[in-house]
Design an enzyme around this catalytic site. Structure first.
Site, short mmCIF file in Angstrom:
data_model
loop_
_atom_site.label_atom_id
_atom_site.label_comp_id
_atom_site.label_asym_id
_atom_site.label_seq_id
_atom_site.Cartn_x
_atom_site.Cartn_y
_atom_site.Cartn_z
N ALA A 25 38.70 42.55 49.89
CA ALA A 25 38.01 43.38 50.43
C ALA A 25 38.98 43.22 51.65
CB ALA A 25 36.63 42.55 51.44
N PHE A 36 33.40 41.88 53.57
CA PHE A 36 32.14 41.35 53.37
C PHE A 36 32.32 40.48 54.81
CE2 PHE A 36 30.04 43.17 49.33
CZ PHE A 36 29.94 44.11 49.92
N GLN A 102 39.16 43.11 43.90
CA GLN A 102 37.44 43.04 43.74
C GLN A 102 36.90 44.75 44.46
OE1 GLN A 102 36.83 38.49 45.38
NE2 GLN A 102 38.58 39.25 45.33
N HIS A 120 34.96 45.03 40.27
CA HIS A 120 34.09 44.67 40.97
C HIS A 120 33.39 46.45 40.77
CE1 HIS A 120 33.37 41.16 43.20
NE2 HIS A 120 33.78 40.60 42.34
N CYS A 149 18.12 62.36 29.99
CA CYS A 149 17.18 61.21 29.97
C CYS A 149 16.55 61.19 31.14
CB CYS A 149 17.95 59.88 29.12
SG CYS A 149 18.18 58.34 30.49
P1 NAD Z 1 35.18 38.91 51.63
O1 NAD Z 1 35.13 39.54 53.09
O2 NAD Z 1 35.01 37.40 51.49
O3 NAD Z 1 36.67 38.08 52.90
C1 NAD Z 1 37.50 39.53 52.93
C2 NAD Z 1 39.25 37.97 53.39
O4 NAD Z 1 40.14 38.84 54.28
C3 NAD Z 1 38.82 37.13 54.89
O5 NAD Z 1 38.97 35.74 54.64
C4 NAD Z 1 39.16 37.58 56.14
O6 NAD Z 1 39.93 37.20 56.66
C5 NAD Z 1 40.78 38.55 55.27
N1 NAD Z 1 40.75 39.67 55.79
C6 NAD Z 1 40.64 40.30 56.27
N2 NAD Z 1 41.20 41.37 56.73
C7 NAD Z 1 42.53 41.23 56.89
C8 NAD Z 1 43.43 41.67 57.11
N3 NAD Z 1 44.11 42.58 57.20
N4 NAD Z 1 44.45 40.65 56.06
C9 NAD Z 1 44.17 39.81 56.13
N5 NAD Z 1 43.67 39.09 55.53
C10 NAD Z 1 42.25 39.81 56.04
O7 NAD Z 1 35.85 39.78 51.08
P2 NAD Z 1 36.26 39.55 49.36
O8 NAD Z 1 36.87 38.28 49.02
O9 NAD Z 1 36.56 40.23 48.60
O10 NAD Z 1 34.96 39.27 48.73
C11 NAD Z 1 34.16 39.77 47.62
C12 NAD Z 1 33.60 40.50 47.58
O11 NAD Z 1 33.61 42.22 48.88
C13 NAD Z 1 33.31 41.82 47.01
O12 NAD Z 1 32.26 41.80 46.03
C14 NAD Z 1 33.70 42.96 46.86
O13 NAD Z 1 33.74 44.36 45.88
C15 NAD Z 1 33.92 43.17 48.23
N6 NAD Z 1 33.91 44.46 49.10
C16 NAD Z 1 34.57 45.63 48.54
C17 NAD Z 1 35.37 46.19 49.77
C18 NAD Z 1 35.37 47.61 49.40
O14 NAD Z 1 36.02 47.82 48.11
N7 NAD Z 1 37.01 47.55 50.85
C19 NAD Z 1 34.85 46.19 51.41
C20 NAD Z 1 33.99 44.83 51.01
C21 NAD Z 1 33.09 44.19 50.21
#
Ligand code: NAD
Length: 243
Positions: A25, A36, A102, A120, A149
């Protein structure tokens, strides 16, 4: 940010004959999509286990529908940022072989990456929960039942209580095992089984992490950038052009 790290990262990319990116994300926050778990992240406002779940789809459809309709509307106009475009450019130039993500926002495809494993799912694919027939986002918006359906229409994202899509997962494992260099970008590495992927690589294989916050696997990485993903990828690209 240390210049030396950019030089080293650029060199690793040039030397590697198989490079894979694993994104989360945090890759999309610079496109205006909240992640998230960060402060202000989506899950601080909604409880995912209640809303984004099979239980919610089958037993609380109006709430489920409203959540995903709003999510779709909030993502509809989001565009890839420079980091997405750099990954697409690297794939085109043969510097990057695939992206495992993801994210459900489809921004890697939108930027031009072709070899993308969406673990995902994708918010833009709508299908019937009962007969799996595909439908349109308009039908979903209208809360229409499946014309074949009568089942409930839903987005193609993986919900709590569901397994990962087999084909995408097997593809991701194949890519990771083949990789000589892994770029992990914007993920807390807290979600299983995706957070197991970096562990499948050999000890000698190189790994670069670009993430604001520490992850439980930081010890695995050769280089760690804590700055914004788009900015870091931009600086690596600049360094590549200087070489
Ligand atoms: P997460 O929210 O757990 O972690 C995101 C990480 O990214 C954090 O550790 C944060 O410090 C870091 N971060 C945020 N902005 C940043 C940037 N600009 N540069 C560098 N680092 C940055 O997200 P995750 O690990 O992907 O968790 C997985 C879940 O989140 C999945 O289920 C996914 O489907 C879902 N998700 C997806 C989206 C999307 O599609 N854009 C958005 C929100 C959540």
């Amino acid at each position: 940010m240390k210049n030396l790290d950019f030089k080293e990262a650029a060199l690793m990319i040039q030397k590697s004959n198989y490079t894979v990116a694993l994104t989360g994300a945090g890759m999309s926050t610079e496109s205006g999509i909240p992640d998230f778990r960060s402060k202000g992240g989506l899950w601080r406002k909604h409880d995912p286990t209640t809303l984004a779940s099979i239980e919610s789809l089958t037993h609380h459809y109006p709430l489920f529908h409203q959540f995903y309709k709003e999510r779709f509307l909030s993502l509809r106009d989001c565009q890839p940022h420079q980091g997405h475009y750099i990954l697409a450019k690297w794939e085109k130039e043969g510097l990057l072989q695939s992206v495992i993500t993801q994210n459900i926002d489809g921004l890697h495809h939108k930027a031009g990456n072709k070899n993308v494993y969406e673990l995902h799912g994708n918010l833009n694919c709508i299908f019937c929960q009962k007969c799996r027939k595909e439908d349109t986002i308009e039908s979903f918006f209208q809360k229409a039942p499946c014309p074949s359906c009568g089942g409930l229409l839903r987005p193609g994202v993986i919900l709590f209580g569901e397994g990962l899509p087999e084909e995408a997962w097997e593809g991701a494992v194949y890519e990771i095992k083949k990789a000589k260099l892994l770029l992990v970008i914007g993920t807390s590495l807290l979600v299983s089984p995706v957070n197991q992927l970096p562990l499948l690589m050999g000890q000698k294989d190189k790994k670069i992490l670009i993430n604001h916050d520490p992850t439980p696997l930081n010890h695995l990485f050769n280089i760690i950038f804590k700055e914004r993903a788009g900015e870091v990828l931009g600086r690596i690209q600049e360094t590549l052009m200087e070489e």
